[in-house]
Write an enzyme that holds these catalytic residues in place. Sequence first.
Site, PDB file in Angstrom:
ATOM      1  N   THR A 150       0.982  -1.296  -0.075  1.00  0.00           N
ATOM      2  CA  THR A 150      -0.092  -0.040  -0.080  1.00  0.00           C
ATOM      3  C   THR A 150       0.805   1.480   0.004  1.00  0.00           C
ATOM      4  O   THR A 150       0.305   2.370  -0.287  1.00  0.00           O
ATOM      5  CB  THR A 150      -0.828   0.129   1.171  1.00  0.00           C
ATOM      6  OG1 THR A 150       0.065  -0.333   2.295  1.00  0.00           O
ATOM      7  CG2 THR A 150      -2.043  -1.092   1.144  1.00  0.00           C
ATOM      8  N   SER A 183      16.779  -5.373   6.189  1.00  0.00           N
ATOM      9  CA  SER A 183      18.273  -4.802   6.481  1.00  0.00           C
ATOM     10  C   SER A 183      18.728  -3.849   5.420  1.00  0.00           C
ATOM     11  O   SER A 183      19.455  -3.037   6.057  1.00  0.00           O
ATOM     12  CB  SER A 183      18.866  -6.181   6.488  1.00  0.00           C
ATOM     13  OG  SER A 183      19.181  -6.465   5.095  1.00  0.00           O
ATOM     14  N   SER A 184      18.078  -3.595   4.510  1.00  0.00           N
ATOM     15  CA  SER A 184      18.275  -2.781   3.533  1.00  0.00           C
ATOM     16  C   SER A 184      18.288  -1.373   3.755  1.00  0.00           C
ATOM     17  O   SER A 184      19.067  -0.536   3.726  1.00  0.00           O
ATOM     18  CB  SER A 184      17.820  -2.963   2.068  1.00  0.00           C
ATOM     19  OG  SER A 184      16.663  -3.030   2.128  1.00  0.00           O
ATOM     20  N   GLU A 214      17.444   3.524  -2.735  1.00  0.00           N
ATOM     21  CA  GLU A 214      16.932   2.104  -3.317  1.00  0.00           C
ATOM     22  C   GLU A 214      16.333   2.361  -4.734  1.00  0.00           C
ATOM     23  O   GLU A 214      16.525   1.274  -5.486  1.00  0.00           O
ATOM     24  CB  GLU A 214      15.893   1.538  -2.099  1.00  0.00           C
ATOM     25  CG  GLU A 214      15.539   0.077  -2.454  1.00  0.00           C
ATOM     26  CD  GLU A 214      15.793  -0.609  -0.842  1.00  0.00           C
ATOM     27  OE1 GLU A 214      15.679  -1.864  -0.890  1.00  0.00           O
ATOM     28  OE2 GLU A 214      16.425  -0.156   0.153  1.00  0.00           O
ATOM     29  N   ASP A 222       9.845   1.176   4.634  1.00  0.00           N
ATOM     30  CA  ASP A 222      10.596   0.603   5.417  1.00  0.00           C
ATOM     31  C   ASP A 222      11.840   1.623   6.097  1.00  0.00           C
ATOM     32  O   ASP A 222      12.345   1.606   7.251  1.00  0.00           O
ATOM     33  CB  ASP A 222      11.649  -0.164   4.518  1.00  0.00           C
ATOM     34  CG  ASP A 222      10.864  -1.327   4.136  1.00  0.00           C
ATOM     35  OD1 ASP A 222       9.612  -1.474   4.457  1.00  0.00           O
ATOM     36  OD2 ASP A 222      11.236  -2.169   3.263  1.00  0.00           O
TER      37      ASP A 222
END
Length: 383
Positions: A35, A125-126, A158, A170
């Site tokens: 979302t 983790s990224s 990213e 994230d």
Amino acid sequence: MHDPKVFRSMHEARFHAEPAVFVAPGRVNLIGEHTDYAEGFVMPVAINFATLAGISPRTDGKIVIYSENYGEEKTFEAGQPIVAAKHWSDYPMGVVSILTGEGHKIPGFSLSLWGDVPLGSGLSSSAALEVVTALAVLSLIGASYPGPVLARLCQRVENEFVGANCGIMDQFISANGKENHALLLDCRDLSFRLAPIPANVALVIANTMVKHSIAGGDYPTRRRESEAACAIINGHRGGVPFLRDATLEDLEKWGSEMEPKSYLRAKHVITEDLRTVAASEALLRGDMKELGRLMAEAHTSYSKDFEGSCVEADLMVELANELPGLIGARLTGGGFGGCTINLVEQDKAQAFADELRKRYAAKTGIVPEIHICHASDGAHQLK
Ligand code: ADP
Ligand code: MG
């Protein structure tokens, strides 16, 4: 290595300089999957698995990065253009690249990294690596950004550098999480609301041990499919640039014009937004039963309509549903593997974890890693 003192000495032994040390957590998403890039709602929690970064200046114009997880060191020239190399160093160097693009002049530095967020397991983790590197590099040059802006910059690392077309969730929770709280985020304007997690509720994270990859094929395919449905609705009534703006009525009205898969992906996203807001309201009023029900519904939607799950994750959720103490279970993160999140009554959490491990191993032959976690603070400096 959890001890920042040990981490500090590792940096000192390697680089002969005292580092400033930062930490950024991984995350688990309680509800709201796929979302975020549709400008909708998510409700993640920062967890007590994190990435540490130690940074110290250099005088030789080099950027030297060491990851203790990989036992590998990479050297770059400060001030030179940076190209992605499909290597772990893309994440920290992507941060350098994006900050340079923002007009910052980044001098040489030594950076050491270590994290206990399992890599490629859907616990981000990224994002932890991007956020911790950004904090470290910004402190080196005496700059800082508010948490939400920092999250946007790291999302760009990213998207634009690593080439993973993820949303903002994230990076946002890693930068802005709060101990013992879940965070309802409106991915449109980045406004958020914190909701306390009751002390008698444990976050049990169960790793299916099936690796996911959001740079891989399935995540972008699902994104495209859901966006195709959005474009059809927008073509009819306008004002629907993202699925956040669409309703179930829209879907019923124009769904017959959509590819069947697109229709189902959009149905997941539209209903997931409604569930996520309802879940945050349930958590705010302490109605754990309702939160658990919404999580179960969200898993079914993720698995059946979005087809974002896998056999192992469906099994992990099914097994969890049989166990005492479970409040709600679902696959968390980008999908196609990774971890499930289980809200479990605290006093039953250990027995729940042990039994789930046993039953999953018996069915699959794979021993899953199961962690009892708690909600932690977002990224900060460790003094
Ligand atoms: P997730 O974010 O779910 O863990 P990703 O595939 O998005 O999975 O990111 C994992 C990648 O991030 C790893 O393959 C590695 O390249 C990089 N990474 C994460 N943590 C570290 C670390 N401590 N040291 C070096 N690289 C790391
Ligand atoms: Mg990731």
